[in-house]
Write a protein that holds these residues in place. Structure first.
Motif, PDB file in Angstrom:
ATOM      1  N   MET A   1       0.857  -1.170   0.000  1.00  0.00           N
ATOM      2  CA  MET A   1       0.000   0.000   0.000  1.00  0.00           C
ATOM      3  C   MET A   1       0.901   1.230   0.000  1.00  0.00           C
ATOM      4  N   LYS A   2       0.678   2.080  -0.946  1.00  0.00           N
ATOM      5  CA  LYS A   2       1.504   3.270  -1.110  1.00  0.00           C
ATOM      6  C   LYS A   2       0.719   4.499  -0.679  1.00  0.00           C
ATOM      7  N   PHE A   3       1.405   5.397   0.016  1.00  0.00           N
ATOM      8  CA  PHE A   3       0.809   6.642   0.462  1.00  0.00           C
ATOM      9  C   PHE A   3       1.295   7.781  -0.423  1.00  0.00           C
ATOM     10  N   VAL A   4       0.375   8.644  -0.825  1.00  0.00           N
ATOM     11  CA  VAL A   4       0.734   9.843  -1.582  1.00  0.00           C
ATOM     12  C   VAL A   4       0.076  11.032  -0.900  1.00  0.00           C
ATOM     13  N   THR A   5       0.719  12.158  -0.989  1.00  0.00           N
ATOM     14  CA  THR A   5       0.187  13.350  -0.338  1.00  0.00           C
ATOM     15  C   THR A   5      -0.613  14.200  -1.320  1.00  0.00           C
ATOM     16  N   VAL A   6      -1.411  15.067  -0.784  1.00  0.00           N
ATOM     17  CA  VAL A   6      -2.148  16.020  -1.613  1.00  0.00           C
ATOM     18  C   VAL A   6      -1.146  16.838  -2.423  1.00  0.00           C
ATOM     19  N   ARG A   7      -0.041  17.163  -1.808  1.00  0.00           N
ATOM     20  CA  ARG A   7       0.998  17.921  -2.511  1.00  0.00           C
ATOM     21  C   ARG A   7       1.543  17.127  -3.695  1.00  0.00           C
ATOM     22  N   ASP A   8       1.756  15.808  -3.496  1.00  0.00           N
ATOM     23  CA  ASP A   8       2.229  14.964  -4.604  1.00  0.00           C
ATOM     24  C   ASP A   8       1.257  15.011  -5.781  1.00  0.00           C
ATOM     25  N   ILE A   9      -0.018  14.994  -5.472  1.00  0.00           N
ATOM     26  CA  ILE A   9      -1.047  15.032  -6.528  1.00  0.00           C
ATOM     27  C   ILE A   9      -0.923  16.329  -7.331  1.00  0.00           C
ATOM     28  N   ARG A  10      -0.644  17.421  -6.622  1.00  0.00           N
ATOM     29  CA  ARG A  10      -0.509  18.723  -7.308  1.00  0.00           C
ATOM     30  C   ARG A  10       0.780  18.829  -8.096  1.00  0.00           C
ATOM     31  N   THR A  11       1.882  18.296  -7.553  1.00  0.00           N
ATOM     32  CA  THR A  11       3.186  18.526  -8.174  1.00  0.00           C
ATOM     33  C   THR A  11       3.602  17.461  -9.181  1.00  0.00           C
ATOM     34  N   THR A  12       3.180  16.208  -8.964  1.00  0.00           N
ATOM     35  CA  THR A  12       3.585  15.130  -9.878  1.00  0.00           C
ATOM     36  C   THR A  12       2.406  14.210 -10.213  1.00  0.00           C
ATOM     37  N   PRO A  13       1.342  14.776 -10.735  1.00  0.00           N
ATOM     38  CA  PRO A  13       0.163  13.935 -10.991  1.00  0.00           C
ATOM     39  C   PRO A  13       0.411  12.828 -12.008  1.00  0.00           C
ATOM     40  N   ALA A  14       1.167  13.092 -13.048  1.00  0.00           N
ATOM     41  CA  ALA A  14       1.395  12.071 -14.079  1.00  0.00           C
ATOM     42  C   ALA A  14       2.089  10.847 -13.492  1.00  0.00           C
ATOM     43  N   LYS A  15       3.045  11.063 -12.622  1.00  0.00           N
ATOM     44  CA  LYS A  15       3.764   9.965 -11.973  1.00  0.00           C
ATOM     45  C   LYS A  15       2.815   9.118 -11.125  1.00  0.00           C
ATOM     46  N   ILE A  16       1.926   9.776 -10.429  1.00  0.00           N
ATOM     47  CA  ILE A  16       0.983   9.060  -9.565  1.00  0.00           C
ATOM     48  C   ILE A  16      -0.006   8.260 -10.399  1.00  0.00           C
ATOM     49  N   TRP A  17      -0.584   8.889 -11.413  1.00  0.00           N
ATOM     50  CA  TRP A  17      -1.563   8.171 -12.244  1.00  0.00           C
ATOM     51  C   TRP A  17      -0.911   7.007 -12.982  1.00  0.00           C
ATOM     52  N   LYS A  18       0.352   7.173 -13.354  1.00  0.00           N
ATOM     53  CA  LYS A  18       1.071   6.099 -14.040  1.00  0.00           C
ATOM     54  C   LYS A  18       1.299   4.906 -13.111  1.00  0.00           C
ATOM     55  N   SER A  19       1.523   5.171 -11.816  1.00  0.00           N
ATOM     56  CA  SER A  19       1.783   4.087 -10.859  1.00  0.00           C
ATOM     57  C   SER A  19       0.498   3.400 -10.372  1.00  0.00           C
ATOM     58  N   LEU A  20      -0.635   4.026 -10.577  1.00  0.00           N
ATOM     59  CA  LEU A  20      -1.895   3.485 -10.039  1.00  0.00           C
ATOM     60  C   LEU A  20      -2.224   2.073 -10.526  1.00  0.00           C
ATOM     61  N   PRO A  21      -2.138   1.755 -11.806  1.00  0.00           N
ATOM     62  CA  PRO A  21      -2.472   0.384 -12.223  1.00  0.00           C
ATOM     63  C   PRO A  21      -1.584  -0.672 -11.558  1.00  0.00           C
ATOM     64  N   GLU A  22      -0.335  -0.347 -11.356  1.00  0.00           N
ATOM     65  CA  GLU A  22       0.586  -1.297 -10.724  1.00  0.00           C
ATOM     66  C   GLU A  22       0.316  -1.412  -9.224  1.00  0.00           C
ATOM     67  N   ILE A  27      -3.212   5.472  -0.969  1.00  0.00           N
ATOM     68  CA  ILE A  27      -3.843   6.187   0.138  1.00  0.00           C
ATOM     69  C   ILE A  27      -3.425   7.640   0.033  1.00  0.00           C
ATOM     70  N   LEU A  28      -4.388   8.516  -0.100  1.00  0.00           N
ATOM     71  CA  LEU A  28      -4.128   9.948  -0.184  1.00  0.00           C
ATOM     72  C   LEU A  28      -4.099  10.520   1.223  1.00  0.00           C
ATOM     73  N   THR A  29      -3.036  11.263   1.529  1.00  0.00           N
ATOM     74  CA  THR A  29      -2.908  11.845   2.865  1.00  0.00           C
ATOM     75  C   THR A  29      -2.846  13.360   2.791  1.00  0.00           C
ATOM     76  N   ASN A  30      -3.271  13.977   3.882  1.00  0.00           N
ATOM     77  CA  ASN A  30      -3.187  15.417   4.048  1.00  0.00           C
ATOM     78  C   ASN A  30      -2.679  15.663   5.457  1.00  0.00           C
ATOM     79  N   ASN A  31      -1.565  16.342   5.570  1.00  0.00           N
ATOM     80  CA  ASN A  31      -0.921  16.567   6.870  1.00  0.00           C
ATOM     81  C   ASN A  31      -0.664  15.255   7.602  1.00  0.00           C
ATOM     82  N   GLY A  32      -0.275  14.235   6.847  1.00  0.00           N
ATOM     83  CA  GLY A  32       0.069  12.945   7.426  1.00  0.00           C
ATOM     84  C   GLY A  32      -1.105  12.058   7.800  1.00  0.00           C
ATOM     85  N   LYS A  33      -2.320  12.514   7.545  1.00  0.00           N
ATOM     86  CA  LYS A  33      -3.512  11.735   7.891  1.00  0.00           C
ATOM     87  C   LYS A  33      -4.193  11.230   6.628  1.00  0.00           C
ATOM     88  N   PRO A  34      -4.602   9.961   6.611  1.00  0.00           N
ATOM     89  CA  PRO A  34      -5.286   9.432   5.427  1.00  0.00           C
ATOM     90  C   PRO A  34      -6.642  10.100   5.228  1.00  0.00           C
TER      91      PRO A  34
END
Length: 93
Positions: A1-22, A27-34
């Motif tokens: 299970m991989k955790f990504v931050t709201v900031r990651d979604i804003r700064t590197t969305p293509a990387k996140i969407w590319k990793s999703l199928p694999e 788990i999306l987190t904000n201030n360290g909380k899911p």
């Protein structure tokens, strides 16, 4: 299970969407909380996935109510007491 931050979604969305199928779920987190679960969906399994998620939420809610009932010594109420409690709650709305 991989955790990504709201900031990651804003700064590197293509990387996140590319990793999703694999990863299959992120788990999306904000201030360290899911705060959300991100899972891949397809046109063919959208309804099935939504049904599974909704079923899991309902089962979790029932389990939480049961645990609350036990903690509050309400698990031994009679049907009459349960109906009275429901009636009183409806009247107070």
């Amino acid at each position: 299970m991989k955790f990504v931050t709201v900031r990651d979604i804003r700064t590197t969305p293509a990387k996140i969407w590319k990793s999703l199928p694999e990863e299959q779920e992120l788990i999306l987190t904000n201030n360290g909380k899911p705060i959300a679960l991100i899972t891949p969906l397809g046109e063919n399994d959208l309804e099935q996935t939504l049904t599974a998620v909704r079923t899991a939420r309902a089962q979790s809610a029932i389990q939480q109510m049961q645990l609350s009932s036990i903690r509050n010594n309400l698990s031994q109420l009679s049907i009459e007491e349960i109906e009275a409690e429901i009636s009183n709650t409806r009247k107070s709305r």
